[in-house]
Design a protein around this motif. Structure first.
Motif, PDB file in Angstrom:
ATOM      1  N   VAL A  31       0.863  -1.193   0.000  1.00 53.03           N
ATOM      2  CA  VAL A  31       0.000   0.000   0.000  1.00 53.03           C
ATOM      3  C   VAL A  31       0.892   1.233   0.000  1.00 53.03           C
ATOM      4  CG1 VAL A  31      -1.889  -1.196   1.196  1.00 53.03           C
ATOM      5  CG2 VAL A  31      -0.251   0.163   2.514  1.00 53.03           C
ATOM      6  N   PRO A  32       0.391   2.363  -0.474  1.00 56.05           N
ATOM      7  CA  PRO A  32       1.191   3.592  -0.477  1.00 56.05           C
ATOM      8  C   PRO A  32       1.718   3.925   0.924  1.00 56.05           C
ATOM      9  CG  PRO A  32      -0.784   3.898  -1.800  1.00 56.05           C
ATOM     10  CD  PRO A  32      -0.935   2.569  -1.100  1.00 56.05           C
ATOM     11  N   GLY A  33       2.995   4.236   0.992  1.00 59.68           N
ATOM     12  CA  GLY A  33       3.617   4.636   2.251  1.00 59.68           C
ATOM     13  C   GLY A  33       4.068   3.495   3.141  1.00 59.68           C
ATOM     14  N   ALA A  34       3.796   2.238   2.769  1.00 63.57           N
ATOM     15  CA  ALA A  34       4.120   1.115   3.649  1.00 63.57           C
ATOM     16  C   ALA A  34       5.617   0.994   3.912  1.00 63.57           C
ATOM     17  CB  ALA A  34       3.574  -0.191   3.077  1.00 63.57           C
ATOM     18  N   ARG A  35       6.410   1.046   2.872  1.00 62.44           N
ATOM     19  CA  ARG A  35       7.859   0.895   3.055  1.00 62.44           C
ATOM     20  C   ARG A  35       8.406   2.034   3.916  1.00 62.44           C
ATOM     21  NH1 ARG A  35      12.355  -2.115   0.966  1.00 62.44           N
ATOM     22  NH2 ARG A  35      14.083  -1.306   2.197  1.00 62.44           N
ATOM     23  N   HIS A  36       7.966   3.253   3.664  1.00 62.96           N
ATOM     24  CA  HIS A  36       8.434   4.397   4.441  1.00 62.96           C
ATOM     25  C   HIS A  36       8.019   4.260   5.912  1.00 62.96           C
ATOM     26  CE1 HIS A  36       9.932   8.351   5.286  1.00 62.96           C
ATOM     27  NE2 HIS A  36       8.746   8.803   5.617  1.00 62.96           N
ATOM     28  N   ALA A  37       6.795   3.821   6.144  1.00 68.63           N
ATOM     29  CA  ALA A  37       6.312   3.626   7.516  1.00 68.63           C
ATOM     30  C   ALA A  37       7.179   2.618   8.255  1.00 68.63           C
ATOM     31  CB  ALA A  37       4.848   3.183   7.503  1.00 68.63           C
ATOM     32  N   LEU A  38       7.491   1.521   7.589  1.00 76.62           N
ATOM     33  CA  LEU A  38       8.328   0.495   8.219  1.00 76.62           C
ATOM     34  C   LEU A  38       9.748   1.005   8.440  1.00 76.62           C
ATOM     35  CD1 LEU A  38       6.884  -2.523   6.305  1.00 76.62           C
ATOM     36  CD2 LEU A  38       6.896  -2.267   8.789  1.00 76.62           C
ATOM     37  N   ASP A  39      10.272   1.765   7.499  1.00 73.89           N
ATOM     38  CA  ASP A  39      11.611   2.336   7.665  1.00 73.89           C
ATOM     39  C   ASP A  39      11.659   3.260   8.881  1.00 73.89           C
ATOM     40  OD1 ASP A  39      12.577   0.945   5.458  1.00 73.89           O
ATOM     41  OD2 ASP A  39      12.445   2.670   4.100  1.00 73.89           O
ATOM     42  N   LEU A  40      10.593   4.045   9.107  1.00 76.42           N
ATOM     43  CA  LEU A  40      10.536   4.918  10.280  1.00 76.42           C
ATOM     44  C   LEU A  40      10.570   4.101  11.572  1.00 76.42           C
ATOM     45  CD1 LEU A  40       7.846   7.560   9.206  1.00 76.42           C
ATOM     46  CD2 LEU A  40      10.326   7.925   9.445  1.00 76.42           C
ATOM     47  N   LEU A  41       9.819   3.003  11.607  1.00 78.17           N
ATOM     48  CA  LEU A  41       9.814   2.154  12.801  1.00 78.17           C
ATOM     49  C   LEU A  41      11.182   1.518  13.026  1.00 78.17           C
ATOM     50  CD1 LEU A  41       6.326   0.484  12.362  1.00 78.17           C
ATOM     51  CD2 LEU A  41       6.996   2.099  14.165  1.00 78.17           C
ATOM     52  N   ARG A  42      11.796   1.027  11.960  1.00 73.03           N
ATOM     53  CA  ARG A  42      13.124   0.418  12.087  1.00 73.03           C
ATOM     54  C   ARG A  42      14.130   1.451  12.603  1.00 73.03           C
ATOM     55  NH1 ARG A  42      11.231  -3.190   7.756  1.00 73.03           N
ATOM     56  NH2 ARG A  42      11.433  -1.601   6.159  1.00 73.03           N
ATOM     57  N   ALA A  43      14.072   2.673  12.067  1.00 77.23           N
ATOM     58  CA  ALA A  43      14.990   3.732  12.498  1.00 77.23           C
ATOM     59  C   ALA A  43      14.802   4.070  13.978  1.00 77.23           C
ATOM     60  CB  ALA A  43      14.792   4.980  11.639  1.00 77.23           C
ATOM     61  N   ALA A  44      13.589   3.910  14.478  1.00 80.27           N
ATOM     62  CA  ALA A  44      13.292   4.183  15.888  1.00 80.27           C
ATOM     63  C   ALA A  44      13.577   2.983  16.787  1.00 80.27           C
ATOM     64  CB  ALA A  44      11.829   4.616  16.031  1.00 80.27           C
ATOM     65  N   GLY A  45      14.018   1.862  16.198  1.00 82.10           N
ATOM     66  CA  GLY A  45      14.331   0.675  16.991  1.00 82.10           C
ATOM     67  C   GLY A  45      13.114  -0.094  17.459  1.00 82.10           C
ATOM     68  N   ILE A  46      12.001   0.068  16.760  1.00 81.98           N
ATOM     69  CA  ILE A  46      10.765  -0.619  17.135  1.00 81.98           C
ATOM     70  C   ILE A  46      10.600  -1.860  16.267  1.00 81.98           C
ATOM     71  CG2 ILE A  46       8.248  -0.417  17.206  1.00 81.98           C
ATOM     72  CD1 ILE A  46       8.660   2.561  17.866  1.00 81.98           C
ATOM     73  N   ALA A  47      10.384  -2.995  16.912  1.00 78.55           N
ATOM     74  CA  ALA A  47      10.208  -4.263  16.206  1.00 78.55           C
ATOM     75  C   ALA A  47       8.911  -4.247  15.407  1.00 78.55           C
ATOM     76  CB  ALA A  47      10.193  -5.418  17.203  1.00 78.55           C
ATOM     77  N   THR A  48       8.876  -5.041  14.349  1.00 78.51           N
ATOM     78  CA  THR A  48       7.693  -5.118  13.502  1.00 78.51           C
ATOM     79  C   THR A  48       7.328  -6.571  13.239  1.00 78.51           C
ATOM     80  OG1 THR A  48       9.045  -5.022  11.497  1.00 78.51           O
ATOM     81  CG2 THR A  48       8.164  -2.930  12.331  1.00 78.51           C
ATOM     82  N   GLY A  49       6.046  -6.793  12.992  1.00 78.75           N
ATOM     83  CA  GLY A  49       5.574  -8.132  12.667  1.00 78.75           C
ATOM     84  C   GLY A  49       4.248  -8.049  11.940  1.00 78.75           C
TER      85      GLY A  49
END
Length: 178
Positions: A31-49
């Motif tokens: 979806v639009p913005g998904a990669r950027h959203a995940l990159d922001l979380l990774r940069a903040a040190g927040i795990a994703t799943g």
């Protein structure tokens, strides 16, 4: 909002375009913005799943291998997420993992090594928010054409799109805004 250690996403309609019972990795489109959203979380040190109902397996429309290939393609396009957990059961099975039950959220939190209370679940339907609540996590609804008006009304928190949802979470948890 308390500390956020992990953000868990619904897959279809939230991270990638919803293609019903998709077993073809070639049809995966973020979806639009998904990669950027995940990159922001990774940069903040927040795990994703990812926590996803995949009833097509239980209905005989998909195989586990097809779901895994679609997940792998989405993971590659989105830069890698820490945990992929899905429920293969049909709704009639009444399993503990199918959203709105808490099983997927609890398992993803376990795999990521975080407490469910430190997780936020982002999804596009009420079952996503209800699964978060049932697991002791927080939920954010990002409405789509599939979201019912009463689900929007009942959601504790909504955002107009995925990137805005992530920015809200980062702002609440003391993460950087962009």
């Amino acid at each position: 909002m308390n500390r956020v250690a992990a953000v868990l996403f619904d897959r279809d309609g939230t991270l990638v375009e919803d293609v019903p019972y998709n077993g073809d990795p070639g049809r995966v489109r973020p979806v639009p913005g998904a990669r950027h959203a995940l990159d922001l979380l990774r940069a903040a040190g927040i795990a994703t799943g990812v926590v996803s109902n995949q009833s097509g397996v239980g209905r005989g429309l998909l195989t586990h291998a097809q779901v895994r290939r679609v997940n792998e393609r989405a993971d590659a396009l989105l830069g890698g997420l820490g945990a992929w957990v899905y429920c293969p059961h049909a709704p009639a099975a009444r399993c503990a993992c199918r959203k709105p039950r808490p099983g997927l959220v609890l398992e993803a939190a376990r795999r990521l090594g975080v407490a469910p209370r430190d997780c936020v679940v982002i999804g596009d339907i009420g079952a996503d928010v209800l699964a978060a609540r049932a697991a002791g996590a927080r939920g954010v609804l990002v409405p789509t054409a599939a979201t019912l008006p009463e689900e929007v009304e009942a959601a504790p928190r909504t955002a107009p799109d995925l990137l805005t949802a992530v920015r809200l979470i980062l702002g609440d948890s003391g993460g950087e805004r962009s």
